[in-house]
Design a protein around this motif. Structure first.
Motif, PDB file in Angstrom:
ATOM      1  N   VAL A  95     -28.781   8.730  23.025  1.00 11.55           N
ATOM      2  CA  VAL A  95     -29.217   9.495  24.060  1.00 11.55           C
ATOM      3  C   VAL A  95     -28.996  10.919  23.664  1.00 11.55           C
ATOM      4  CG1 VAL A  95     -29.010   9.891  26.548  1.00 11.55           C
ATOM      5  CG2 VAL A  95     -28.473   7.616  25.630  1.00 11.55           C
ATOM      6  N   MET A  96     -30.079  11.684  24.011  1.00 13.66           N
ATOM      7  CA  MET A  96     -29.898  12.994  23.217  1.00 13.66           C
ATOM      8  C   MET A  96     -30.623  13.889  24.472  1.00 13.66           C
ATOM      9  SD  MET A  96     -32.429  13.149  20.091  1.00 13.66           S
ATOM     10  CE  MET A  96     -32.550  15.095  19.691  1.00 13.66           C
ATOM     11  N   GLY A  97     -30.232  15.317  24.347  1.00 13.27           N
ATOM     12  CA  GLY A  97     -30.869  16.192  25.347  1.00 13.27           C
ATOM     13  C   GLY A  97     -29.832  16.784  26.562  1.00 13.27           C
ATOM     14  N   GLN A  98     -30.415  16.846  27.576  1.00 15.56           N
ATOM     15  CA  GLN A  98     -29.885  17.220  28.893  1.00 15.56           C
ATOM     16  C   GLN A  98     -29.108  16.140  29.385  1.00 15.56           C
ATOM     17  OE1 GLN A  98     -29.725  20.698  29.521  1.00 15.56           O
ATOM     18  NE2 GLN A  98     -30.434  20.720  27.466  1.00 15.56           N
ATOM     19  N   VAL A  99     -28.035  15.455  28.720  1.00 14.84           N
ATOM     20  CA  VAL A  99     -27.379  14.562  29.370  1.00 14.84           C
ATOM     21  C   VAL A  99     -25.602  14.864  29.079  1.00 14.84           C
ATOM     22  CG1 VAL A  99     -28.534  12.504  29.334  1.00 14.84           C
ATOM     23  CG2 VAL A  99     -27.077  13.183  27.347  1.00 14.84           C
ATOM     24  N   ASN A 100     -24.623  14.382  29.968  1.00 13.75           N
ATOM     25  CA  ASN A 100     -23.338  15.360  29.504  1.00 13.75           C
ATOM     26  C   ASN A 100     -22.657  14.793  28.442  1.00 13.75           C
ATOM     27  OD1 ASN A 100     -23.224  16.902  32.119  1.00 13.75           O
ATOM     28  ND2 ASN A 100     -23.226  15.024  33.048  1.00 13.75           N
ATOM     29  N   ARG A 101     -22.917  13.484  27.908  1.00 10.76           N
ATOM     30  CA  ARG A 101     -22.192  13.023  26.531  1.00 10.76           C
ATOM     31  C   ARG A 101     -23.564  12.347  25.836  1.00 10.76           C
ATOM     32  NH1 ARG A 101     -18.907  10.602  30.440  1.00 10.76           N
ATOM     33  NH2 ARG A 101     -19.583   8.750  29.969  1.00 10.76           N
ATOM     34  N   PRO A 102     -24.134  13.270  25.026  1.00  7.52           N
ATOM     35  CA  PRO A 102     -25.161  12.664  24.213  1.00  7.52           C
ATOM     36  C   PRO A 102     -24.243  12.021  22.987  1.00  7.52           C
ATOM     37  CG  PRO A 102     -25.264  15.241  24.019  1.00  7.52           C
ATOM     38  CD  PRO A 102     -24.096  14.905  25.046  1.00  7.52           C
ATOM     39  N   GLY A 103     -25.293  11.012  22.541  1.00  6.53           N
ATOM     40  CA  GLY A 103     -24.338  10.259  21.343  1.00  6.53           C
ATOM     41  C   GLY A 103     -24.855   8.920  21.152  1.00  6.53           C
ATOM     42  N   SER A 104     -24.503   8.117  20.560  1.00  5.29           N
ATOM     43  CA  SER A 104     -24.893   6.685  20.150  1.00  5.29           C
ATOM     44  C   SER A 104     -23.790   5.914  21.247  1.00  5.29           C
ATOM     45  CB  SER A 104     -24.457   6.044  18.888  1.00  5.29           C
ATOM     46  OG  SER A 104     -23.385   6.424  18.342  1.00  5.29           O
ATOM     47  N   ALA A 116     -29.080   3.741  30.664  1.00  4.82           N
ATOM     48  CA  ALA A 116     -28.627   4.498  29.424  1.00  4.82           C
ATOM     49  C   ALA A 116     -28.192   6.009  29.811  1.00  4.82           C
ATOM     50  CB  ALA A 116     -29.754   4.639  28.418  1.00  4.82           C
ATOM     51  N   VAL A 117     -28.642   6.512  30.806  1.00  7.45           N
ATOM     52  CA  VAL A 117     -28.423   7.961  31.152  1.00  7.45           C
ATOM     53  C   VAL A 117     -27.164   7.990  31.831  1.00  7.45           C
ATOM     54  CG1 VAL A 117     -28.897   9.869  32.554  1.00  7.45           C
ATOM     55  CG2 VAL A 117     -30.711   8.990  31.263  1.00  7.45           C
ATOM     56  N   SER A 118     -26.847   7.042  32.727  1.00  6.84           N
ATOM     57  CA  SER A 118     -25.421   6.999  33.102  1.00  6.84           C
ATOM     58  C   SER A 118     -24.471   6.619  32.434  1.00  6.84           C
ATOM     59  CB  SER A 118     -25.580   5.768  34.225  1.00  6.84           C
ATOM     60  OG  SER A 118     -24.422   5.425  34.886  1.00  6.84           O
ATOM     61  N   ILE A 119     -24.809   5.849  31.277  1.00  6.47           N
ATOM     62  CA  ILE A 119     -23.818   5.537  30.415  1.00  6.47           C
ATOM     63  C   ILE A 119     -23.439   6.977  29.733  1.00  6.47           C
ATOM     64  CG2 ILE A 119     -23.113   4.515  28.052  1.00  6.47           C
ATOM     65  CD1 ILE A 119     -25.009   1.969  29.296  1.00  6.47           C
ATOM     66  N   ALA A 120     -24.441   7.777  29.518  1.00  6.93           N
ATOM     67  CA  ALA A 120     -24.327   8.999  28.809  1.00  6.93           C
ATOM     68  C   ALA A 120     -23.711  10.114  29.656  1.00  6.93           C
ATOM     69  CB  ALA A 120     -25.610   9.350  28.128  1.00  6.93           C
ATOM     70  N   GLY A 121     -23.125   9.566  30.669  1.00  4.20           N
ATOM     71  CA  GLY A 121     -22.536  10.665  31.647  1.00  4.20           C
ATOM     72  C   GLY A 121     -23.201  11.383  32.613  1.00  4.20           C
ATOM     73  N   GLY A 122     -24.526  10.914  32.737  1.00  6.41           N
ATOM     74  CA  GLY A 122     -25.506  11.443  33.834  1.00  6.41           C
ATOM     75  C   GLY A 122     -26.274  12.781  33.106  1.00  6.41           C
ATOM     76  N   GLU A 143     -42.968  10.262  20.489  1.00  5.13           N
ATOM     77  CA  GLU A 143     -42.229  10.252  21.702  1.00  5.13           C
ATOM     78  C   GLU A 143     -43.379   9.540  22.626  1.00  5.13           C
ATOM     79  OE1 GLU A 143     -40.943  14.023  22.672  1.00  5.13           O
ATOM     80  OE2 GLU A 143     -39.612  14.409  21.034  1.00  5.13           O
ATOM     81  N   ARG A 144     -42.866   8.707  23.685  1.00  2.00           N
ATOM     82  CA  ARG A 144     -43.425   8.185  24.626  1.00  2.00           C
ATOM     83  C   ARG A 144     -42.907   8.587  25.843  1.00  2.00           C
ATOM     84  NH1 ARG A 144     -40.906   3.734  23.228  1.00  2.00           N
ATOM     85  NH2 ARG A 144     -40.429   2.298  25.007  1.00  2.00           N
ATOM     86  N   LYS A 145     -43.499   9.019  26.967  1.00  3.47           N
ATOM     87  CA  LYS A 145     -42.932   9.358  28.215  1.00  3.47           C
ATOM     88  C   LYS A 145     -42.516   8.059  29.165  1.00  3.47           C
ATOM     89  CE  LYS A 145     -43.414  12.272  32.289  1.00  3.47           C
ATOM     90  NZ  LYS A 145     -44.058  13.530  32.632  1.00  3.47           N
ATOM     91  N   VAL A 146     -41.416   7.968  29.762  1.00  2.00           N
ATOM     92  CA  VAL A 146     -40.801   6.922  30.251  1.00  2.00           C
ATOM     93  C   VAL A 146     -40.436   7.156  31.680  1.00  2.00           C
ATOM     94  CG1 VAL A 146     -40.339   5.626  28.419  1.00  2.00           C
ATOM     95  CG2 VAL A 146     -38.488   7.050  29.316  1.00  2.00           C
ATOM     96  N   SER A 147     -40.141   6.452  32.460  1.00  2.00           N
ATOM     97  CA  SER A 147     -39.778   6.511  34.050  1.00  2.00           C
ATOM     98  C   SER A 147     -38.287   6.066  33.798  1.00  2.00           C
ATOM     99  CB  SER A 147     -40.420   5.709  35.159  1.00  2.00           C
ATOM    100  OG  SER A 147     -40.325   4.210  34.724  1.00  2.00           O
ATOM    101  N   GLN A 148     -37.452   6.162  34.898  1.00  2.00           N
ATOM    102  CA  GLN A 148     -36.116   5.854  35.148  1.00  2.00           C
ATOM    103  C   GLN A 148     -35.868   4.524  34.955  1.00  2.00           C
ATOM    104  OE1 GLN A 148     -33.319   7.696  36.025  1.00  2.00           O
ATOM    105  NE2 GLN A 148     -34.667   9.669  35.630  1.00  2.00           N
ATOM    106  N   ASP A 149     -37.014   3.676  35.117  1.00  2.00           N
ATOM    107  CA  ASP A 149     -36.756   1.995  35.167  1.00  2.00           C
ATOM    108  C   ASP A 149     -37.237   1.599  34.054  1.00  2.00           C
ATOM    109  OD1 ASP A 149     -35.241   1.839  37.867  1.00  2.00           O
ATOM    110  OD2 ASP A 149     -36.883   2.300  38.873  1.00  2.00           O
ATOM    111  N   ASP A 150     -37.710   2.161  33.127  1.00  2.00           N
ATOM    112  CA  ASP A 150     -38.472   1.409  31.968  1.00  2.00           C
ATOM    113  C   ASP A 150     -37.338   0.850  30.951  1.00  2.00           C
ATOM    114  OD1 ASP A 150     -40.869   2.340  32.626  1.00  2.00           O
ATOM    115  OD2 ASP A 150     -41.244   3.672  31.173  1.00  2.00           O
ATOM    116  N   PRO A 151     -37.631  -0.356  30.635  1.00  2.00           N
ATOM    117  CA  PRO A 151     -36.379  -0.880  29.809  1.00  2.00           C
ATOM    118  C   PRO A 151     -36.439  -0.238  28.361  1.00  2.00           C
ATOM    119  CG  PRO A 151     -38.646  -2.339  29.663  1.00  2.00           C
ATOM    120  CD  PRO A 151     -38.751  -1.076  30.690  1.00  2.00           C
TER     121      PRO A 151
END
Length: 165
Positions: A95-104, A116-122, A143-151
């Motif tokens: 997870v990268m970009g505008q999340v609180n804890r980017p990383g693997s 995934a965003v939740s795991i990365a601190g929101g 890059e492909r655009k995704v929604s919040q509920d995409d697997p």
């Protein structure tokens, strides 16, 4: 198939799953305890197996790997080997970009963008919840655009863009 609490049945979500570097696999040969091993797929896409040596496993399905090991053991070592392969640990997602804890992070079946965003601190204050993209392994960095509920799949990279307003 959806399970309670919105989880996706891992056998459906990962059907046709292909092994890659970072996956940890367990290979068991029925009745041959010495031939039960757990290995992590190397950066070269290989694992080591007793009696056989190094095997190229990248891009194989677990079923393909079962067939490969059985065919290599059949004849010189065993009459009719019964081999099973299970994935003990999937390769990480990123997870990268505008999340609180980017990383693997460790991948778990049923993972969605929201989880995934939740795991990365929101999200950070500047994050755009409508500009989220995923780059999947093997998609040549597209890059492909995704929604919040995409697997998501193992090895995927989530990119959360910045909002300008």
């Amino acid at each position: 198939m959806l399970l309670p609490w919105g989880l996706v049945n891992s056998s459906d979500a990962l059907q046709g799953y292909r092994l890659s570097a970072g996956d940890k696999v367990r290979i068991a040969v029925f009745g041959e305890d010495d031939l039960t091993v757990t290995n992590q797929v190397s950066a070269r896409g290989t694992i080591s197996f007793p009696l056989i040596g190094e095997l190229k496993v990248a891009d194989l399905t677990p079923g393909d790997l079962e067939d490969l090991v059985a065919s290599r053991l059949r004849g010189p070592y065993l009459v009719d080997p019964r081999v099973s392969v299970s994935i003990e640990e999937y390769r990480q997602f990123f997870v990268m970009g505008q999340v609180n804890r980017p990383g693997s992070y460790a991948y778990l079946p049923g993972l969605t963008v929201r989880k995934a965003v939740s795991i990365a601190g929101g999200y950070t204050e500047r994050a755009s919840r409508s500009k989220i993209f995923v780059v999947s392994e093997g998609d040549s960095r597209q890059e492909r655009k995704v929604s919040q509920d995409d697997p998501l799949g193992p090895g995927d990279t989530i990119i959360v863009k910045e909002s300008f307003f």
